[in-house]
Design an enzyme around this catalytic site. Structure first.
Site, PDB file in Angstrom:
ATOM      1  N   ASP A  53       0.878  -1.189   0.000  1.00 28.42           N
ATOM      2  CA  ASP A  53       0.000   0.000   0.000  1.00 28.42           C
ATOM      3  C   ASP A  53       0.906   1.227   0.000  1.00 28.42           C
ATOM      4  O   ASP A  53       2.138   1.102   0.095  1.00 28.42           O
ATOM      5  CB  ASP A  53      -0.908  -0.013   1.247  1.00 28.42           C
ATOM      6  N   SER A  54       0.284   2.390  -0.062  1.00 29.70           N
ATOM      7  CA  SER A  54       1.067   3.624  -0.050  1.00 29.70           C
ATOM      8  C   SER A  54       1.657   3.911   1.335  1.00 29.70           C
ATOM      9  O   SER A  54       2.576   4.709   1.452  1.00 29.70           O
ATOM     10  CB  SER A  54       0.179   4.797  -0.458  1.00 29.70           C
TER      11      SER A  54
ATOM     12  N   CYS B 145      -4.518  -1.667  -1.707  1.00 25.55           N
ATOM     13  CA  CYS B 145      -4.708  -0.236  -1.924  1.00 25.55           C
ATOM     14  C   CYS B 145      -5.792  -0.086  -2.987  1.00 25.55           C
ATOM     15  O   CYS B 145      -5.636  -0.571  -4.113  1.00 25.55           O
ATOM     16  CB  CYS B 145      -3.388   0.358  -2.402  1.00 25.55           C
TER      17      CYS B 145
ATOM     18  N   GLU C 229      -2.827   8.543   8.546  1.00 22.70           N
ATOM     19  CA  GLU C 229      -1.358   8.414   8.610  1.00 22.70           C
ATOM     20  C   GLU C 229      -0.806   9.196   9.806  1.00 22.70           C
ATOM     21  O   GLU C 229       0.206   8.841  10.383  1.00 22.70           O
ATOM     22  CB  GLU C 229      -0.704   8.937   7.325  1.00 22.70           C
TER      23      GLU C 229
ATOM     24  N   CYS D  74     -11.085   2.447   0.696  1.00 26.29           N
ATOM     25  CA  CYS D  74      -9.672   2.792   0.895  1.00 26.29           C
ATOM     26  C   CYS D  74      -9.219   1.988   2.102  1.00 26.29           C
ATOM     27  O   CYS D  74      -9.929   1.949   3.115  1.00 26.29           O
ATOM     28  CB  CYS D  74      -9.529   4.291   1.162  1.00 26.29           C
TER      29      CYS D  74
ATOM     30  N   HIS E 177      -7.105   2.553   4.232  1.00 30.63           N
ATOM     31  CA  HIS E 177      -6.853   3.342   5.436  1.00 30.63           C
ATOM     32  C   HIS E 177      -8.126   3.498   6.286  1.00 30.63           C
ATOM     33  O   HIS E 177      -8.045   3.737   7.483  1.00 30.63           O
ATOM     34  CB  HIS E 177      -6.368   4.756   5.072  1.00 30.63           C
TER      35      HIS E 177
END
Ligand code: DGL
Length: 260
Positions: free
Chosen positions: A5-6, A68, A147, A179, A181
Site C-alpha cells: 500500500d502507499s 490499496c 497516517e 480505501c 486506510h
C-alpha cells in the site's frame, strides 16, 4: 503473501489475513516516501504499482495483494497479467459483499480522489446489479489524518461528518470503505453515518477472497511458507508509521527502509 500500500493502510489487510487464515508468512511494503497515492495521477500510481510488485516478487512473494484501492482502481488487468503470479485487487471482493449486504441497493462509496474519479466501483456494482443506485464521495483528507494517527480527534469526526452528509441524505443502507486506510477510522465513520448502515471493509472482504482462493488452489497454498512471519518494508522512515503500525497490528514491530 506479498502485500503493499502507499503507507499504513494496507496493514489493515495484513491484520485481516492474519485473523482469517493465520500462519502464512507475509511481506509488506508501505510506500511511505510516496504516500498518498490518492491525489496522484493514474500514470504515476501505475508506475509505483509495477515497481512495488517487482520488489515483493524479489522478496519471494508467490501471490500478491494490492492492498490499496487507489492502485487497484487504476491498474488494469492487462498490466497485472504480465506477472507470473496471481495478483489480487481489493475492489471486486468489496463490491460482491456490498451487493449482498444491501437490501435497498442504495450503496455509498467513500474513497480517495483517484479511486472515485476512476469510476471503477460504479462500473463493477452496475455490472453485478444494474438497478443499484450508487452515491460516491471522495474523501482526500482522511488518508493524511489516518497516517497522522488522528483517529479519535474531534476534528477528524467533524471532517468525516461533512464528507458523509451527502450519503446520509440519500439514505444509503450500505457503505463501502473504498480505501484500506478507512478501517482505521471505522468507529467514527459508523457513528457519523448511523448504526443502521452496513460498513463494507475491503480488508475483510479480500481476506475472505484469499482464503477461498487458497482452499481452491492447493498447489499455490503448498508454495507458501507458513511460519507466521511478517517482514515489513517501507520506502521512508517516519515515526508515525511505527506508531500506527503497532496500533493496527497490536504488537511491536521492526521494519526495514528500502530505496526502490
Ligand atoms: N490506502 C490506499 C487506498 O486504499 C491509499 C490511499 C492513498 O495513499 O491515498 O486507496
Amino acid at each position: 503473501i506479498g502485500i503493499f500500500d502507499s503507507g499504513v493502510g494496507g496493514l489493515t489487510v495484513v491484520r485481516a489475513i492474519a485473523e482469517k487464515i493465520p500462519g502464512y508468512d507475509m511481506v509488506y511494503f508501505g510506500d511511505t516516501a510516496h504516500t498518498p497515492y490518492g491525489t496522484k495521477s493514474a500514470e504515476t500510481v501505475i508506475g509505483y504499482t509495477i515497481r512495488n510488485i517487482e520488489f515483493l516478487l524479489h522478496q519471494g512473494a508467490k501471490i500478491i495483494i494490492i492492498a490499496c484501492n487507489t492502485a487497484s482502481s487504476v491498474t488494469s488487468a492487462r498490466v497485472l497479467e504480465q506477472f507470473a503470479v496471481p495478483i489480487f485487487e481489493v475492489i471486486t471482493p468489496a463490491v460482491d459483499h456490498a451487493v449482498e449486504a444491501s437490501t435497498n441497493l442504495n450503496i455509498g462509496i467513500m474513497g480517495t480522489r483517484a479511486t472515485i474519479s476512476s469510476g471503477i466501483y460504479e462500473k463493477k456494482i452496475v455490472e453485478n446489479q444494474p438497478t443499484a443506485r450508487i452515491h460516491s464521495v471522495a474523501c482526500p483528507l482522511l488518508v493524511p489524518l489516518a497516517e497522522e494517527g488522528w483517529l479519535k480527534k474531534r476534528e477528524t469526526a467533524m471532517i468525516v461528518k461533512k464528507y458523509l452528509q451527502p450519503l446520509k441524505i440519500r439514505q444509503i443502507d450500505t457503505l463501502i470503505l473504498g480505501c484500506t486506510h478507512y478501517p482505521l477510522l471505522k468507529t467514527v465513520i459508523q457513528r457519523k453515518i448511523g448504526q443502521h448502515v452496513a460498513l463494507i471493509d475491503s480488508s475483510i472482504c479480500i481476506s475472505e477472497r484469499i482464503k477461498n482462493f487458497l482452499s481452491d488452489n492447493r498447489d499455490i497454498h503448498l508454495q507458501l511458507s507458513q511460519n507466521g512471519h511478517l517482514s515489513l518494508f517501507v520506502s521512508d522512515v517516519t515515526d508515525q508509521f511505527k506508531k500506527i503500525a503497532e496500533m493496527t497490528l497490536k504488537t511491536h514491530i521492526s521494519f526495514e527502509c528500502v530505496k526502490i
